[in-house]
Design an enzyme around this catalytic site. Structure first.
Site, PDB file in Angstrom:
ATOM      1  N   PHE A 181      -8.735  11.246   9.716  1.00  0.00           N
ATOM      2  CA  PHE A 181      -9.705  10.283  10.240  1.00  0.00           C
ATOM      3  C   PHE A 181      -9.311   8.885   9.757  1.00  0.00           C
ATOM      4  O   PHE A 181      -9.217   8.641   8.556  1.00  0.00           O
ATOM      5  CB  PHE A 181     -11.081  10.663   9.699  1.00  0.00           C
ATOM      6  CG  PHE A 181     -12.172   9.675   9.984  1.00  0.00           C
ATOM      7  CD1 PHE A 181     -12.702   9.556  11.259  1.00  0.00           C
ATOM      8  CD2 PHE A 181     -12.693   8.881   8.961  1.00  0.00           C
ATOM      9  CE1 PHE A 181     -13.732   8.658  11.519  1.00  0.00           C
ATOM     10  CE2 PHE A 181     -13.723   7.983   9.214  1.00  0.00           C
ATOM     11  CZ  PHE A 181     -14.248   7.877  10.495  1.00  0.00           C
ATOM     12  N   VAL A 182      -9.055   7.993  10.704  1.00  0.00           N
ATOM     13  CA  VAL A 182      -8.683   6.615  10.344  1.00  0.00           C
ATOM     14  C   VAL A 182      -9.744   5.676  10.891  1.00  0.00           C
ATOM     15  O   VAL A 182     -10.128   5.763  12.066  1.00  0.00           O
ATOM     16  CB  VAL A 182      -7.287   6.242  10.901  1.00  0.00           C
ATOM     17  CG1 VAL A 182      -6.966   4.773  10.633  1.00  0.00           C
ATOM     18  CG2 VAL A 182      -6.212   7.134  10.277  1.00  0.00           C
ATOM     19  N   ILE A 183     -10.227   4.825  10.020  1.00  0.00           N
ATOM     20  CA  ILE A 183     -11.228   3.815  10.420  1.00  0.00           C
ATOM     21  C   ILE A 183     -10.970   2.553   9.608  1.00  0.00           C
ATOM     22  O   ILE A 183     -10.513   2.630   8.464  1.00  0.00           O
ATOM     23  CB  ILE A 183     -12.670   4.347  10.191  1.00  0.00           C
ATOM     24  CG1 ILE A 183     -13.707   3.397  10.800  1.00  0.00           C
ATOM     25  CG2 ILE A 183     -12.947   4.582   8.702  1.00  0.00           C
ATOM     26  CD1 ILE A 183     -15.115   4.006  10.898  1.00  0.00           C
TER      27      ILE A 183
ATOM     28  N   HIS B  62      -1.590   7.850   6.916  1.00  0.00           N
ATOM     29  CA  HIS B  62      -2.797   7.308   6.267  1.00  0.00           C
ATOM     30  C   HIS B  62      -3.406   8.324   5.305  1.00  0.00           C
ATOM     31  O   HIS B  62      -3.408   9.517   5.584  1.00  0.00           O
ATOM     32  CB  HIS B  62      -3.847   6.926   7.326  1.00  0.00           C
ATOM     33  CG  HIS B  62      -3.506   5.666   8.059  1.00  0.00           C
ATOM     34  ND1 HIS B  62      -2.455   5.595   8.952  1.00  0.00           N
ATOM     35  CD2 HIS B  62      -4.046   4.420   8.008  1.00  0.00           C
ATOM     36  CE1 HIS B  62      -2.384   4.356   9.435  1.00  0.00           C
ATOM     37  NE2 HIS B  62      -3.326   3.630   8.877  1.00  0.00           N
TER      38      HIS B  62
END
Lengths: 174, 174
Positions: free
Chosen positions: A119-121, A67
């Protein structure tokens, strides 16, 4: 496209269509093709989730590492995947003030230094303020908690990407 | 680059560098980064092979499905990965006679119909005549045998791609 049309796809078309529902991981869609036919969109989604869950911990971290950073280098240089570009833009991540952009860049670096993955959201389910707050708070978690949390977010993202590609399941007849 | 320089790479650079040693599967390199540091190139290769071996059968088939056809659509339309383009060209797969091209296209289709994944072979270790003969003969195998054989070939391809990126291990001192 409905689920019966999905089931009729040769693997090449299936991988082209679903190859980015998990960001930059066409392997996931390519693996799940083996499990067709799918009775419903929900069961296609379940097969993808099951494949992800069966990966060793390093494989889950690997998915996270595929990502891009939020509001990061790929957004600035135009090298985001079309899916990510649209999602980040919709949440306003392409229009941060200079102070916001600096803060996000600093927090992204802190997060990556700490955990060894980004950071994946699911930005479609969060607004800008919420995303920045989550980024700041999640930096304080343990690596195991963040890996699990990141994968939860990956599953939210893939659900929405699937829904954009396949017609919803018909409601059960009563 | 030697192995100590590899070990010093942040995950983003590692994934950029090794993301295609398994064709179109950056997830594999991204997962294996977790296992650094690597004492040697051989142990980096072993970590990649171990990750592949630990995948369920559908995941192994998924890796095969991320490969282009030999002398297929991607070669003709210029959409091969740079690695594949160079490898296929070196084996002469971009310069087939019209009769050879028809035969390969027919055999590719037969293979994919039969197995649900493409014929994968390490073209750098085979000449054109050998590749066409293998394609013809391997069409007769079982699916399980071909999945295993395809993954063996994937491992040969990734070894050569790794060797093009990382300096060889120093010989052990006597």
């Amino acid at each position: 496209m409905d689920i019966s049309a999905v089931n009729a796809l040769p693997y090449e078309d299936f991988v082209n269509l679903f190859g980015n529902v998990v960001e930059k991981c066409p392997l996931v869609a390519a693996a799940v093709w083996t499990k067709r036919p799918f009775v419903s969109l929900s069961l296609l989604e379940a097969a993808i989730n099951e494949f992800i869950d069966a990966l060793p911990e390093a494989g889950k971290e690997g998915i996270l590492r595929c990502h891009p950073d939020l509001a990061g280098r790929d957004l600035q240089s135009g090298t985001l995947s079309p899916d990510s570009r649209e999602e980040q833009a919709r949440a306003g991540m392409d229009a941060l003030s200079s102070a916001e952009a600096s803060r996000v860049a600093r927090l992204n670096e802190e997060y990556k230094q700490r955990f060894g993955f980004p950071f994946v959201i699911c930005v479609r389910l969060n607004d800008k303020a919420n995303i920045v707050r989550e980024l700041s708070e999640r930096c304080l978690n343990t690596r195991a908690a963040e890996s699990a949390r990141g994968i939860e977010e990956v599953k939210k993202i893939l659900r929405l990407r699937l829904q954009a590609l396949v017609l919803p399941d018909a409601p059960h007849k009563l």
